[in-house]
Design a protein around this motif. Structure first.
Motif, PDB file in Angstrom:
ATOM      1  N   SER A 169       0.832  -1.213   0.000  1.00 41.44           N
ATOM      2  CA  SER A 169       0.000   0.000   0.000  1.00 41.44           C
ATOM      3  C   SER A 169       0.865   1.260   0.000  1.00 41.44           C
ATOM      4  O   SER A 169       0.544   2.247  -0.665  1.00 41.44           O
ATOM      5  N   ILE A 170       1.961   1.211   0.773  1.00 40.05           N
ATOM      6  CA  ILE A 170       2.847   2.375   0.831  1.00 40.05           C
ATOM      7  C   ILE A 170       3.507   2.595  -0.530  1.00 40.05           C
ATOM      8  O   ILE A 170       3.564   3.716  -1.038  1.00 40.05           O
ATOM      9  N   SER A 171       4.001   1.512  -1.139  1.00 40.59           N
ATOM     10  CA  SER A 171       4.597   1.613  -2.480  1.00 40.59           C
ATOM     11  C   SER A 171       3.596   2.178  -3.479  1.00 40.59           C
ATOM     12  O   SER A 171       3.951   2.998  -4.324  1.00 40.59           O
ATOM     13  N   ALA A 172       2.344   1.729  -3.356  1.00 42.03           N
ATOM     14  CA  ALA A 172       1.322   2.176  -4.296  1.00 42.03           C
ATOM     15  C   ALA A 172       1.060   3.681  -4.182  1.00 42.03           C
ATOM     16  O   ALA A 172       0.595   4.314  -5.128  1.00 42.03           O
ATOM     17  N   LEU A 173       1.389   4.251  -3.019  1.00 40.98           N
ATOM     18  CA  LEU A 173       1.241   5.708  -2.851  1.00 40.98           C
ATOM     19  C   LEU A 173       2.357   6.458  -3.581  1.00 40.98           C
ATOM     20  O   LEU A 173       2.346   7.681  -3.649  1.00 40.98           O
ATOM     21  N   GLY A 174       3.368   5.700  -4.075  1.00 43.56           N
ATOM     22  CA  GLY A 174       4.497   6.339  -4.749  1.00 43.56           C
ATOM     23  C   GLY A 174       5.645   6.625  -3.794  1.00 43.56           C
ATOM     24  O   GLY A 174       6.496   7.472  -4.054  1.00 43.56           O
ATOM     25  N   ILE A 175       5.663   5.888  -2.672  1.00 49.69           N
ATOM     26  CA  ILE A 175       6.678   6.111  -1.647  1.00 49.69           C
ATOM     27  C   ILE A 175       7.693   4.975  -1.666  1.00 49.69           C
ATOM     28  O   ILE A 175       7.321   3.798  -1.706  1.00 49.69           O
ATOM     29  N   GLN A 176       8.979   5.333  -1.653  1.00 48.20           N
ATOM     30  CA  GLN A 176      10.025   4.314  -1.686  1.00 48.20           C
ATOM     31  C   GLN A 176      10.250   3.706  -0.305  1.00 48.20           C
ATOM     32  O   GLN A 176      10.099   4.381   0.709  1.00 48.20           O
ATOM     33  N   ILE A 177      10.638   2.440  -0.317  1.00 45.15           N
ATOM     34  CA  ILE A 177      10.875   1.726   0.939  1.00 45.15           C
ATOM     35  C   ILE A 177      12.338   1.325   1.034  1.00 45.15           C
ATOM     36  O   ILE A 177      12.905   0.754   0.099  1.00 45.15           O
ATOM     37  N   HIS A 178      12.946   1.647   2.179  1.00 49.04           N
ATOM     38  CA  HIS A 178      14.344   1.287   2.424  1.00 49.04           C
ATOM     39  C   HIS A 178      14.407   0.211   3.499  1.00 49.04           C
ATOM     40  O   HIS A 178      13.715   0.300   4.505  1.00 49.04           O
ATOM     41  N   VAL A 179      15.277  -0.778   3.284  1.00 49.35           N
ATOM     42  CA  VAL A 179      15.535  -1.762   4.323  1.00 49.35           C
ATOM     43  C   VAL A 179      16.718  -1.243   5.152  1.00 49.35           C
ATOM     44  O   VAL A 179      17.823  -1.078   4.633  1.00 49.35           O
ATOM     45  N   ASP A 180      16.456  -0.950   6.432  1.00 49.35           N
ATOM     46  CA  ASP A 180      17.441  -0.300   7.310  1.00 49.35           C
ATOM     47  C   ASP A 180      18.300  -1.343   8.034  1.00 49.35           C
ATOM     48  O   ASP A 180      17.852  -2.458   8.271  1.00 49.35           O
ATOM     49  N   ASP A 181      19.521  -0.943   8.386  1.00 51.99           N
ATOM     50  CA  ASP A 181      20.418  -1.799   9.185  1.00 51.99           C
ATOM     51  C   ASP A 181      20.612  -3.158   8.538  1.00 51.99           C
ATOM     52  O   ASP A 181      20.734  -4.177   9.229  1.00 51.99           O
ATOM     53  N   PHE A 182      20.644  -3.202   7.201  1.00 61.10           N
ATOM     54  CA  PHE A 182      20.707  -4.494   6.524  1.00 61.10           C
ATOM     55  C   PHE A 182      21.975  -5.261   6.926  1.00 61.10           C
ATOM     56  O   PHE A 182      23.061  -4.697   7.013  1.00 61.10           O
ATOM     57  N   GLY A 183      21.785  -6.552   7.174  1.00 64.44           N
ATOM     58  CA  GLY A 183      22.905  -7.415   7.555  1.00 64.44           C
ATOM     59  C   GLY A 183      22.890  -7.764   9.031  1.00 64.44           C
ATOM     60  O   GLY A 183      23.561  -8.703   9.457  1.00 64.44           O
ATOM     61  N   THR A 184      22.117  -7.022   9.817  1.00 63.04           N
ATOM     62  CA  THR A 184      22.093  -7.303  11.262  1.00 63.04           C
ATOM     63  C   THR A 184      20.917  -8.202  11.631  1.00 63.04           C
ATOM     64  O   THR A 184      20.855  -8.731  12.729  1.00 63.04           O
ATOM     65  N   GLY A 185      19.971  -8.368  10.717  1.00 68.23           N
ATOM     66  CA  GLY A 185      18.786  -9.181  11.016  1.00 68.23           C
ATOM     67  C   GLY A 185      18.856 -10.525  10.328  1.00 68.23           C
ATOM     68  O   GLY A 185      19.932 -11.015  10.016  1.00 68.23           O
ATOM     69  N   TYR A 186      17.697 -11.081  10.076  1.00 65.45           N
ATOM     70  CA  TYR A 186      17.660 -12.433   9.533  1.00 65.45           C
ATOM     71  C   TYR A 186      16.868 -12.530   8.253  1.00 65.45           C
ATOM     72  O   TYR A 186      16.343 -13.580   7.931  1.00 65.45           O
ATOM     73  N   SER A 187      16.737 -11.437   7.513  1.00 65.65           N
ATOM     74  CA  SER A 187      15.900 -11.514   6.330  1.00 65.65           C
ATOM     75  C   SER A 187      16.552 -12.412   5.284  1.00 65.65           C
ATOM     76  O   SER A 187      17.763 -12.459   5.153  1.00 65.65           O
ATOM     77  N   SER A 188      15.726 -13.102   4.542  1.00 65.71           N
ATOM     78  CA  SER A 188      16.245 -13.986   3.507  1.00 65.71           C
ATOM     79  C   SER A 188      16.130 -13.280   2.168  1.00 65.71           C
ATOM     80  O   SER A 188      15.391 -12.313   2.012  1.00 65.71           O
ATOM     81  N   LEU A 189      16.899 -13.787   1.214  1.00 63.36           N
ATOM     82  CA  LEU A 189      16.814 -13.277  -0.149  1.00 63.36           C
ATOM     83  C   LEU A 189      15.386 -13.331  -0.658  1.00 63.36           C
ATOM     84  O   LEU A 189      14.900 -12.388  -1.273  1.00 63.36           O
ATOM     85  N   SER A 190      14.702 -14.428  -0.341  1.00 66.11           N
ATOM     86  CA  SER A 190      13.354 -14.599  -0.892  1.00 66.11           C
ATOM     87  C   SER A 190      12.397 -13.577  -0.299  1.00 66.11           C
ATOM     88  O   SER A 190      11.494 -13.083  -0.960  1.00 66.11           O
ATOM     89  N   LEU A 191      12.629 -13.219   0.979  1.00 70.39           N
ATOM     90  CA  LEU A 191      11.783 -12.215   1.614  1.00 70.39           C
ATOM     91  C   LEU A 191      11.982 -10.864   0.932  1.00 70.39           C
ATOM     92  O   LEU A 191      11.024 -10.154   0.618  1.00 70.39           O
ATOM     93  N   LEU A 192      13.252 -10.511   0.688  1.00 68.13           N
ATOM     94  CA  LEU A 192      13.550  -9.249   0.010  1.00 68.13           C
ATOM     95  C   LEU A 192      12.906  -9.240  -1.367  1.00 68.13           C
ATOM     96  O   LEU A 192      12.369  -8.236  -1.823  1.00 68.13           O
ATOM     97  N   TYR A 193      12.985 -10.398  -2.033  1.00 65.87           N
ATOM     98  CA  TYR A 193      12.434 -10.516  -3.377  1.00 65.87           C
ATOM     99  C   TYR A 193      10.918 -10.335  -3.352  1.00 65.87           C
ATOM    100  O   TYR A 193      10.350  -9.588  -4.148  1.00 65.87           O
ATOM    101  N   LYS A 194      10.267 -10.978  -2.386  1.00 64.42           N
ATOM    102  CA  LYS A 194       8.799 -10.935  -2.318  1.00 64.42           C
ATOM    103  C   LYS A 194       8.291  -9.542  -1.954  1.00 64.42           C
ATOM    104  O   LYS A 194       7.227  -9.125  -2.392  1.00 64.42           O
ATOM    105  N   PHE A 195       9.042  -8.836  -1.105  1.00 70.85           N
ATOM    106  CA  PHE A 195       8.560  -7.547  -0.641  1.00 70.85           C
ATOM    107  C   PHE A 195       8.836  -6.415  -1.619  1.00 70.85           C
ATOM    108  O   PHE A 195       8.267  -5.347  -1.504  1.00 70.85           O
ATOM    109  N   ASN A 196       9.733  -6.642  -2.570  1.00 75.39           N
ATOM    110  CA  ASN A 196       9.912  -5.680  -3.648  1.00 75.39           C
ATOM    111  C   ASN A 196      10.157  -4.252  -3.136  1.00 75.39           C
ATOM    112  O   ASN A 196       9.329  -3.369  -3.309  1.00 75.39           O
TER     113      ASN A 196
END
Ligand code: C2E
Ligand code: MG
Ligand code: MG
Ligand code: MG
Length: 284
Positions: A169-196
């Motif tokens: 919904s936020i993306s659809a408003l034309g707002i960019q999304i940043h993933v913060d502090d990348f590398g300190t958490g446990y996100s997977s490649l597939s999660l990043l891919y799915k969330f676009n």
């Protein structure tokens, strides 16, 4: 104990320590009151293109203007705000301040750059962030390209459907999304891919390892490659030295943020930066 020794007198020798303890004991009440009375201010830290030094954005970073203690850094109260749920009203307060500030800069005919706002996991889980942002866009008549959202990997690990719905919904408003502090958490490649999402902000812990001769630059370089596959931009957080910048330029890192460019500054100092546009001119 001190109490027994001093005939019922508690001696406190360290004022800072005393305040620290007071905030821990009484923090919840103080924080609630600070939110009610709005004792918060927003600092801004520029983000520049790694190759040119051109300012491409700023990050909004909240500070608590405490009547006795002065400015308190977010690490001292955001965790409490998160655990008590006060992050919901506080998050809205910060968001609204940023919108209001951007509108004011636009009114002053300044060349505004996008401002990224940190949003906690809890706000994504239960805060209707996208709805609130949409209402702010309306209320302040701010172009959506001037607002960006930063969320950490852990925020993405919450209720999947809820978080994905909010992000899209936020993306659809034309707002960019940043993933913060990348590398300190446990996100997977597939999660990043799915969330676009649009931007990977690599945590300062990794930036600080790229010049130490222990292979930290190889790690960083693999993040850059991965980001390219995901069609995301890469921002290095916490860049403090020219040497780090040089390596990051070679690795193809898109943007940098850190003390090398500027510390976070109060809003009154921002117009001067916006007038400059190139913040690292001396490098080129
Ligand atoms: P963050 O989002 O990762 O923000 C970057 C932090 O690194 C900021 O600390 C910034 O001052 C600091 N920093 C930037 N460049 C350098 C550098 O070159 N060297 C070093 N040593 N530090 C650098 P700050 O302002 O104390 O904020 C800390 C954290 O508090 C933020 O980390 C963010 O997670 C949280 N935060 C700040 N404002 C908000 C907010 O409005 N809402 C929420 N939910 N969290 C916030
Ligand atoms: Mg951030
Ligand atoms: Mg960060
Ligand atoms: Mg952080």
């Amino acid at each position: 104990s001190a109490k027994a020794d001093g005939k019922n007198k508690v001696r406190v020798y360290d004022k800072k320590l005393y305040e620290e303890i007071e905030l821990r004991v009484d923090g919840e009440r103080q924080l609630a009151r600070a939110i009610q009375e709005d004792h918060f201010i927003v600092y801004y830290q520029p983000r520049v293109e790694a190759q040119t030094g051109r300012m491409v954005g700023m990050e909004a970073l909240v500070r608590w203007a405490h009547p006795e203690r002065g400015l308190i850094a977010p690490d001292h109260f955001i965790p409490l705000a998160e655990s008590t749920g006060m992050i919901l009203p506080l998050g809205r307060l910060v968001m609204e301040k940023v919108f209001c500030q951007i509108a004011a800069w636009q009114f002053q005919k300044l060349a505004v750059v996008p401002v990224s706002v940190n949003v906690s996991a809890r706000q994504f889980d239960e805060g209707n962030v996208s709805e609130f942002i949409a209402s702010c866009l309306n209320k302040y008549a701010v172009d959506p390209r001037f607002i960006e959202i930063e969320l950490t990997e852990s925020a993405m690990m919450g209720n999947f459907e809820q978080v994905r719905g909010e992000i899209s919904s936020i993306s659809a408003l034309g707002i960019q999304i940043h993933v913060d502090d990348f590398g300190t958490g446990y996100s997977s490649l597939s999660l990043l891919y799915k969330f676009n999402m649009d931007v990977l902000k690599v945590d300062r812990a990794f930036t600080s390892q790229i010049c130490n001769g222990k292979g930290g630059e190889i790690f960083f370089s693999s993040i850059v490659s991965m980001a390219k596959v995901l069609k995301m931009r890469v921002v290095a957080e916490g860049v403090e030295t020219i040497e780090q910048l040089r390596v990051l330029q070679q690795l193809g890192c898109d943007e940098i943020q850190g003390y090398l460019v500027s510390k976070p500054i109060p809003s009154s100092d921002v117009p001067r930066l916006l007038d400059q546009s190139i913040l690292l001119e001396q490098l080129n």
